[in-house]
Design a protein around this motif. Structure first.
Motif, short mmCIF file in Angstrom:
data_model
loop_
_atom_site.label_atom_id
_atom_site.label_comp_id
_atom_site.label_asym_id
_atom_site.label_seq_id
_atom_site.Cartn_x
_atom_site.Cartn_y
_atom_site.Cartn_z
N PRO A 183 0.52 -1.42 0.42
CA PRO A 183 -0.32 0.33 -0.20
C PRO A 183 0.92 1.05 0.28
N ILE A 184 0.57 2.25 -1.03
CA ILE A 184 0.99 3.88 -1.08
C ILE A 184 0.52 4.48 0.08
N PRO A 185 1.20 4.82 1.00
CA PRO A 185 0.71 5.75 2.14
C PRO A 185 -0.04 7.19 1.74
N GLU A 186 -1.48 7.61 1.86
CA GLU A 186 -2.67 8.60 2.02
C GLU A 186 -1.30 9.18 1.70
N GLU A 187 -0.47 9.86 2.41
CA GLU A 187 0.48 11.10 2.16
C GLU A 187 0.92 11.39 1.03
N VAL A 188 1.99 10.45 0.64
CA VAL A 188 2.50 9.87 -0.34
C VAL A 188 1.80 10.12 -1.32
N ARG A 189 0.79 9.48 -1.87
CA ARG A 189 -0.03 9.43 -2.69
C ARG A 189 -0.92 11.05 -2.98
N ASP A 190 -1.10 11.53 -2.13
CA ASP A 190 -1.13 13.61 -2.06
C ASP A 190 -0.03 13.74 -2.70
N ILE A 191 1.32 13.82 -2.36
CA ILE A 191 2.38 14.36 -3.26
C ILE A 191 2.08 14.22 -4.11
N TYR A 192 2.43 12.45 -4.42
CA TYR A 192 2.02 12.05 -6.01
C TYR A 192 1.88 12.80 -7.07
N ALA A 193 0.33 13.27 -6.04
CA ALA A 193 -0.87 13.95 -6.98
C ALA A 193 -0.95 15.67 -7.53
N ARG A 194 -0.09 15.63 -6.46
CA ARG A 194 0.26 17.98 -6.07
C ARG A 194 1.12 17.76 -7.04
N LEU A 195 2.39 16.79 -7.35
CA LEU A 195 3.49 17.07 -8.40
C LEU A 195 3.16 16.42 -9.83
N GLY A 196 2.59 15.87 -9.88
CA GLY A 196 1.28 15.54 -10.89
C GLY A 196 1.25 14.47 -11.55
N ARG A 197 1.04 13.66 -11.19
CA ARG A 197 0.96 11.97 -11.81
C ARG A 197 -1.07 11.80 -11.60
N ALA B 296 7.23 15.14 -17.37
CA ALA B 296 6.28 16.07 -16.89
C ALA B 296 6.67 16.23 -15.42
N LEU B 297 7.33 16.23 -14.53
CA LEU B 297 6.78 15.67 -13.17
C LEU B 297 8.01 17.10 -12.35
N PRO B 298 7.89 17.94 -11.83
CA PRO B 298 8.86 19.07 -11.46
C PRO B 298 10.15 18.58 -11.07
N GLY B 299 11.47 17.65 -11.04
CA GLY B 299 12.69 17.78 -11.34
C GLY B 299 12.96 16.79 -12.46
N GLY B 300 11.64 16.87 -13.26
CA GLY B 300 11.88 16.82 -14.59
C GLY B 300 11.85 15.61 -15.27
N SER B 301 12.37 14.29 -14.01
CA SER B 301 12.49 12.95 -14.55
C SER B 301 11.58 11.73 -13.09
N HIS B 302 11.51 10.94 -13.45
CA HIS B 302 10.95 9.55 -13.03
C HIS B 302 11.50 9.42 -11.20
N LYS B 303 12.48 10.21 -10.47
CA LYS B 303 13.26 9.82 -9.84
C LYS B 303 12.29 10.00 -8.42
N LEU B 304 11.08 11.65 -8.62
CA LEU B 304 11.06 11.38 -7.64
C LEU B 304 9.39 11.07 -7.50
N ASN B 305 9.31 9.66 -7.82
CA ASN B 305 8.42 8.66 -7.75
C ASN B 305 8.81 7.85 -6.09
N THR B 306 10.34 7.69 -6.54
CA THR B 306 10.92 7.21 -4.60
C THR B 306 11.45 7.86 -4.08
N ALA B 307 11.83 9.29 -4.72
CA ALA B 307 12.43 10.40 -3.50
C ALA B 307 11.26 10.54 -2.28
#
Lengths: 242, 421
Positions: free
Chosen positions: B62-76, B103-114
């Motif tokens: 499970p992905i914690p809700e806090e993480v999902r929220d940030i994912y959504a805020r960042l553009g997932r 398309a993510l703010p860091g310009g790469s996929h790396k935010l998904n695990t950061a």
């Protein structure tokens, strides 16, 4: 040829720290454990943690010679399971099985079989069965579900789930969750768990999560220089069994 | 669907753990015979939840809700787009889709695990995270996640990139991170490397050792890795889960570039897992593309090796060029790594994933073609995948479908393209 449920098991490396002390321990643990796992000393116990590795290095006798001392110890009532590294016996599985029979063992567990020689699973099972032994398998928490299911269909003596990455080293892993997950796959197969078991509370929670047997190794070995203290540990751990 | 910026898909609720569906078991990490236990060291350096995830038996975590929220805020979810311009350029009727992680703010996929890694460090009470970075995408992602979650970030960046990617260094500092060139003079591993070679270009393996050493030097620090470890790959599977929802037809070929394996795994593992479970994608091929500067998939040995140059982390079984291998400087610094993640190595060994290596020039030339046909300058790393897409598309029959991971944009890499363009 089975193990009672629930069970407390003990791991020892054969002839560590000496033949005499090893035999003394075997005598001492009678009645305190439900099954014994006897390690065949090897020069490359790569999947073990630092304490068990040390016992392999320091065992008085090496290889199958070390295991044969159990033969001289006919009074011991529990049939042991041998544990060796398949890498040492890849061309001589029959010899290991033969020695296992000669010391009245019921199975030989190879912790590296699935990781390093998965293509030899069928051969291993055949050798065990042809020798009147039962197969047993070591898995990690990340072993593929399909393979775990297949292993349970071999009617093994047990499937042994290593709770952590190596023996004796605890990590912040939800081990009970992993036990419950694996229990859901293996059905009624006897599920043994071990690595870094050191308290009755842990024994209790692992049994509650779905384990049938819990093995202690490192914590016992660390106390072996004082046999009384080591035996007290076993009595204490038994308190965790329902 | 997939014609433009698709927003129909939701942020996934779980990460996918491919280990439980692999054709063979993943060999566990081990300690070397000399020195202290590296496995025990993990307790002192890594966020606890990440260690659980590294050894979880769950198929879906499970992905914690806090993480999902940030994912959504960042553009997932990120967009899945059709590369119509590139298709026209190739001109044989092959359809090409790409998942645009740039398309993510860091310009790469790396935010998904950061994001989850910094989140779990914060939950452990950490005040600071330390890590390595090659081209800077991972370092930038950690800087962003740390700023959002409220911890300090310290980044060890391979020196060749530190010198050539100055804007990424400035971006990381904008987000509040401290950035050191690696080898640095703040850890013993950096000092030793500089002593042996004052012009050492750095390597990801060395930067990892520096970040771990730095973590051990202070209280309240946690080390977080950018690739190779299985939980990192697992976090990236949001990419592939979204892609399965977004893509309107079954791909014949899925392509991604490989440094340690995280962006490739992120896109492909949900597809590969479905195939391994007998739930589709039987005809889909999977192609991992690496740099000839670090050709572990095509030339590496499958053995236990350290993931870092200093040998501080436990040994893992992987395709490796040896942990002391120092790749030549390359614009695709994210691909300059000596090993590939254990699960990816196993999939390559089992023939489920194909592997290919390209030179920097071959890759960047494809990157320019893509920029001029699609309007997006790809990251030099992603250009390796694009090179393979173009080469494969030219050989495939009309109507074939290709999906690839545009793992990052190259807006901070114009120097890489200067010579080719």
């Amino acid at each position: 040829m089975g193990i009672s449920r629930p069970a407390l098991g003990l791991y020892l490396t054969a002839t560590y720290p000496s033949v005499r002390h090893f035999i003394e321990v075997l005598n001492g643990v009678r009645g305190l454990v439900d099954f014994l796992e006897i390690g065949i000393p090897t020069g490359n116990p790569k999947y073990d943690g630092p304490i068990i590795r040390m016992t392999h290095r320091s065992a008085e006798l090496k290889g199958l010679e070390a295991v044969k001392v159990i033969n001289d110890y006919s009074k011991y009532s529990k049939a042991p399971v041998l544990m060796g590294y398949a890498a040492d016996y890849i061309d001589s599985l029959n010899e290991v099985a033969s020695v296992a029979r000669s010391v009245n063992a019921v199975s030989v567990l190879f912790p590296d079989l699935l990781f390093d020689y998965p293509e030899l699973i069928d051969k291993y099972v055949r050798v065990m069965e042809d020798s009147g032994l039962r197969p047993s398998f070591f898995i990690s928490s990340k072993t593929p579900y399909k393979l775990v299911k297949r292993l349970s269909e071999y009617n093994p003596l047990f499937i042994y789930l290593g709770l952590y990455a190596a023996t004796g080293i605890k990590l912040p892993i939800y081990v009970e969750q992993n036990v419950t997950t694996i229990r859901g796959i293996v059905g009624d197969t006897f599920l043994v768990v071990g690595f870094a078991v050191n308290s009755p509370d842990m024994v209790k929670s692992l049994i509650k999560a779905g384990a049938d047997g819990v093995v202690v190794g490192t914590a016992f070995i660390q106390r072996m220089s004082n046999l009384e203290s080591a035996l007290s540990l076993l009595k204490w751990l038994r308190g965790g069994l329902p | 669907m997939a014609e433009g910026w698709s927003t129909m898909t939701n942020v996934p609720t779980h990460w996918y753990n491919i280990a439980v569906d692999l054709p063979k078991p993943l060999p566990p990490p081990i300690d070397p015979y000399e020195g202290e236990s590296r496995i025990a060291l993990l307790n002192r350096i890594m966020p606890s939840e990440l260690l659980h995830q590294e050894f979880t038996a769950l198929r879906y975590v499970p992905i914690p809700e806090e993480v999902r929220d940030i994912y959504a805020r960042l553009g997932r979810p990120t967009p899945l787009r059709r590369a119509r311009g590139l298709e026209r350029l190739i001109g044989n009727g092959v359809k090409i889709y790409y998942k645009f992680e740039g398309a993510l703010p860091g310009g790469s996929h790396k935010l998904n695990t950061a994001v989850p890694q910094v989140y779990y460090a914060f939950k452990d009470g950490a005040k600071e995270v330390a890590t390595e970075t090659g081209a800077g995408q991972w370092g930038l992602a950690v800087s962003i996640a740390s700023a959002l979650i409220g911890v300090k970030a310290t980044i060890f960046m391979t020196k060749s990139s530190f010198m050539s990617k100055r804007q990424r260094v400035l971006f990381m500092r904008t987000y509040g991170a401290t950035v050191y060139p690696s080898p640095s003079e703040v850890t013993k591993y950096g000092i030793e490397a500089l002593k042996a070679n004052p012009n050492h270009p750095g390597s990801l393996g060395l930067a990892i050792s520096e970040a771990i050493d730095y973590t051990l030097q202070g209280e309240g620090r946690r080390y977080i890795p950018g690739s190779v470890l299985e939980f990192v790959l697992m976090h990236q599977t949001v990419i592939g889960q979204e892609a399965i929802e977004q893509i309107p037809e079954e791909p014949d070929l899925i392509v991604g570039c490989v440094g340690g394996g995280s962006n490739f795994a992120g896109l492909t593992y949900p597809f590969i897992g479905a195939r391994l479970r007998g739930e589709g994608f039987e005809r889909t091929r999977f192609l991992a593309v690496e740099s000839k500067a670090a050709p572990k998939l095509t030339q590496g040995r499958y053995e236990y090796d350290f993931p870092d140059s200093g040998g501080l982390l436990p040994m893992i079984r992987m395709l490796t060029l040896g942990h002391n291998y120092v790749p030549p400087p390359s614009h695709a610094a994210g691909l300059r790594y000596h090993g590939a993640a254990p699960s990816l190595s196993l999939l390559v060994r089992e023939g489920i994933v194909e592997a290919r290596a390209y030179t920097q020039e071959e890759a960047l030339e494809a990157g320019v073609l893509f920029a001029r046909s699609e309007g997006i300058v790809p990251a030099p790393e992603s250009s390796h995948a694009i090179r393979a897409v173009i080469d494969e598309a030219r050989k495939m029959p009309k109507g074939s479908v290709i999906l690839f991971n545009l793992s990052g944009h190259g807006l901070l890499d114009p120097d890489a393209y200067e010579r080719v363009s």
